[in-house]
Design a protein around this motif. Structure first.
Motif, PDB file in Angstrom:
ATOM      1  N   VAL A 157       0.860  -1.183   0.000  1.00 45.87           N
ATOM      2  CA  VAL A 157       0.000   0.000   0.000  1.00 45.87           C
ATOM      3  C   VAL A 157       0.895   1.231   0.000  1.00 45.87           C
ATOM      4  O   VAL A 157       1.661   1.455   0.940  1.00 45.87           O
ATOM      5  CB  VAL A 157      -0.925   0.006   1.236  1.00 45.87           C
ATOM      6  CG1 VAL A 157      -1.754   1.281   1.266  1.00 45.87           C
ATOM      7  CG2 VAL A 157      -1.831  -1.218   1.212  1.00 45.87           C
ATOM      8  N   PHE A 158       0.807   2.028  -1.062  1.00 41.59           N
ATOM      9  CA  PHE A 158       1.751   3.130  -1.222  1.00 41.59           C
ATOM     10  C   PHE A 158       1.149   4.235  -2.091  1.00 41.59           C
ATOM     11  O   PHE A 158       0.443   3.970  -3.059  1.00 41.59           O
ATOM     12  CB  PHE A 158       3.038   2.601  -1.873  1.00 41.59           C
ATOM     13  CG  PHE A 158       4.101   3.635  -2.109  1.00 41.59           C
ATOM     14  CD1 PHE A 158       4.842   4.131  -1.053  1.00 41.59           C
ATOM     15  CD2 PHE A 158       4.364   4.105  -3.382  1.00 41.59           C
ATOM     16  CE1 PHE A 158       5.835   5.080  -1.251  1.00 41.59           C
ATOM     17  CE2 PHE A 158       5.357   5.050  -3.604  1.00 41.59           C
ATOM     18  CZ  PHE A 158       6.095   5.543  -2.529  1.00 41.59           C
ATOM     19  N   ALA A 159       1.446   5.477  -1.717  1.00 39.61           N
ATOM     20  CA  ALA A 159       1.125   6.660  -2.521  1.00 39.61           C
ATOM     21  C   ALA A 159      -0.317   6.673  -3.025  1.00 39.61           C
ATOM     22  O   ALA A 159      -1.253   6.698  -2.231  1.00 39.61           O
ATOM     23  CB  ALA A 159       2.122   6.789  -3.671  1.00 39.61           C
ATOM     24  N   GLU A 160      -0.491   6.623  -4.374  1.00 38.37           N
ATOM     25  CA  GLU A 160      -1.823   6.737  -4.961  1.00 38.37           C
ATOM     26  C   GLU A 160      -2.750   5.604  -4.523  1.00 38.37           C
ATOM     27  O   GLU A 160      -3.969   5.779  -4.463  1.00 38.37           O
ATOM     28  CB  GLU A 160      -1.737   6.772  -6.491  1.00 38.37           C
ATOM     29  CG  GLU A 160      -1.226   8.071  -7.080  1.00 38.37           C
ATOM     30  CD  GLU A 160       0.286   8.184  -7.003  1.00 38.37           C
ATOM     31  OE1 GLU A 160       0.930   7.190  -6.581  1.00 38.37           O
ATOM     32  OE2 GLU A 160       0.814   9.251  -7.359  1.00 38.37           O
ATOM     33  N   ARG A 161      -2.168   4.454  -4.219  1.00 38.20           N
ATOM     34  CA  ARG A 161      -2.993   3.324  -3.784  1.00 38.20           C
ATOM     35  C   ARG A 161      -3.710   3.656  -2.485  1.00 38.20           C
ATOM     36  O   ARG A 161      -4.833   3.185  -2.250  1.00 38.20           O
ATOM     37  CB  ARG A 161      -2.123   2.075  -3.626  1.00 38.20           C
ATOM     38  CG  ARG A 161      -2.895   0.827  -3.207  1.00 38.20           C
ATOM     39  CD  ARG A 161      -3.946   0.452  -4.225  1.00 38.20           C
ATOM     40  NE  ARG A 161      -4.707  -0.716  -3.798  1.00 38.20           N
ATOM     41  CZ  ARG A 161      -6.017  -0.842  -3.930  1.00 38.20           C
ATOM     42  NH1 ARG A 161      -6.730   0.113  -4.520  1.00 38.20           N
ATOM     43  NH2 ARG A 161      -6.634  -1.930  -3.518  1.00 38.20           N
ATOM     44  N   LYS A 162      -3.090   4.463  -1.631  1.00 32.05           N
ATOM     45  CA  LYS A 162      -3.733   4.879  -0.391  1.00 32.05           C
ATOM     46  C   LYS A 162      -5.019   5.652  -0.694  1.00 32.05           C
ATOM     47  O   LYS A 162      -6.049   5.434  -0.052  1.00 32.05           O
ATOM     48  CB  LYS A 162      -2.787   5.761   0.437  1.00 32.05           C
ATOM     49  CG  LYS A 162      -1.611   5.031   1.054  1.00 32.05           C
ATOM     50  CD  LYS A 162      -0.803   5.977   1.941  1.00 32.05           C
ATOM     51  CE  LYS A 162       0.332   5.241   2.646  1.00 32.05           C
ATOM     52  NZ  LYS A 162       1.084   6.134   3.560  1.00 32.05           N
ATOM     53  N   ILE A 163      -4.942   6.530  -1.682  1.00 30.95           N
ATOM     54  CA  ILE A 163      -6.100   7.343  -2.044  1.00 30.95           C
ATOM     55  C   ILE A 163      -7.216   6.468  -2.595  1.00 30.95           C
ATOM     56  O   ILE A 163      -8.400   6.641  -2.265  1.00 30.95           O
ATOM     57  CB  ILE A 163      -5.713   8.417  -3.080  1.00 30.95           C
ATOM     58  CG1 ILE A 163      -4.574   9.289  -2.542  1.00 30.95           C
ATOM     59  CG2 ILE A 163      -6.928   9.281  -3.428  1.00 30.95           C
ATOM     60  CD1 ILE A 163      -4.883   9.990  -1.239  1.00 30.95           C
TER      61      ILE A 163
END
Length: 223
Positions: A157-163
């Motif tokens: 889970v990282f960067a844009e995936r969090k959004i």
């Protein structure tokens, strides 16, 4: 509904989580035998990164994947036991002022989310009783026999995936984003910080520091 979003690595926990995990695996009295397996899985990608043949993001994902693959054949209870031991050690270094802030936000009826690339079993053990309404992290996959599944592709889970995860979780909910808060130390969480009306940069990296200063965001540099 107002929400408060908290990053973990570098924000609630002041050190690099993966390095802490590596050290615990290497020295754990019961599971240290897994360390050689981790190194074997990770070494090709690591050396590729050092030779500038592998991007940093891919290297970081493979590091976490190799870490959990070193537990191939172990059960969920084994994983929970290990991460509980790690959490007991890490808990001594959590940033107390931010934990107090979480308690206050809960009293003020915020929906409080912890969102991190760290493993969910670690986050759940570390913040048991803290009061997060929702915890997002990297999932440990198990097969039908209840053992760590090496065939399912690991997702960090990282960067844009969090959004994407946040928007899916809050789908259909009326969120007061303008009066919501987000806390992070890294430019990689810029989109998460921009999602709310009250972003807070916590001991930010240089890139985030510049953006926070330019936008007059709250900055916390001392604890």
């Amino acid at each position: 509904m107002k929400v408060a979003l908290f990053d973990f690595d570098g924000t609630l926990y002041p050190h690099e989580t993966f390095e802490t995990l590596r050290e615990h695996l290497q020295s754990h009295p019961k599971y240290k035998k897994n360390y050689k397996r981790f190194v074997r899985y990770f070494a090709p990608t690591y050396f590729g990164y050092k030779l500038k043949l592998v991007p940093k993001i891919k290297m970081q994902r493979r590091a976490l994947e190799s870490y959990i693959l070193s537990f191939k054949g172990y059960t969920k209870s084994d994983i929970d036991e290990f991460f509980s031991d790690v959490a007991n050690s890490m808990s001594r270094e959590l940033r107390i002022p931010l934990l107090e802030k979480i308690k206050q936000l809960k009293k003020d009826n915020y929906y409080v989310v912890l969102i991190s690339g760290a493993f969910i079993p670690l986050l759940e053990a570390l913040f048991k009783g803290v009061g997060f309404d929702y915890i997002v992290g990297s999932t440990v996959n198990y097969n039908k026999s209840g053992q760590v599944d090496s065939k399912v592709r690991f997702e960090r889970v990282f960067a844009e995936r969090k959004i994407e995860i946040l928007k899916e979780h809050f789908r259909g909910e009326k969120i007061d984003w303008n009066n919501s808060q987000a806390y992070s130390d890294s430019i990689s969480d810029l989109k998460m910080l921009e999602l709310v009306g009250q972003p807070v940069a916590v001991t930010p990296d240089s890139a985030l520091q510049s953006i926070a200063e330019r936008n007059n965001w709250k900055i916390i540099n001392h604890f």
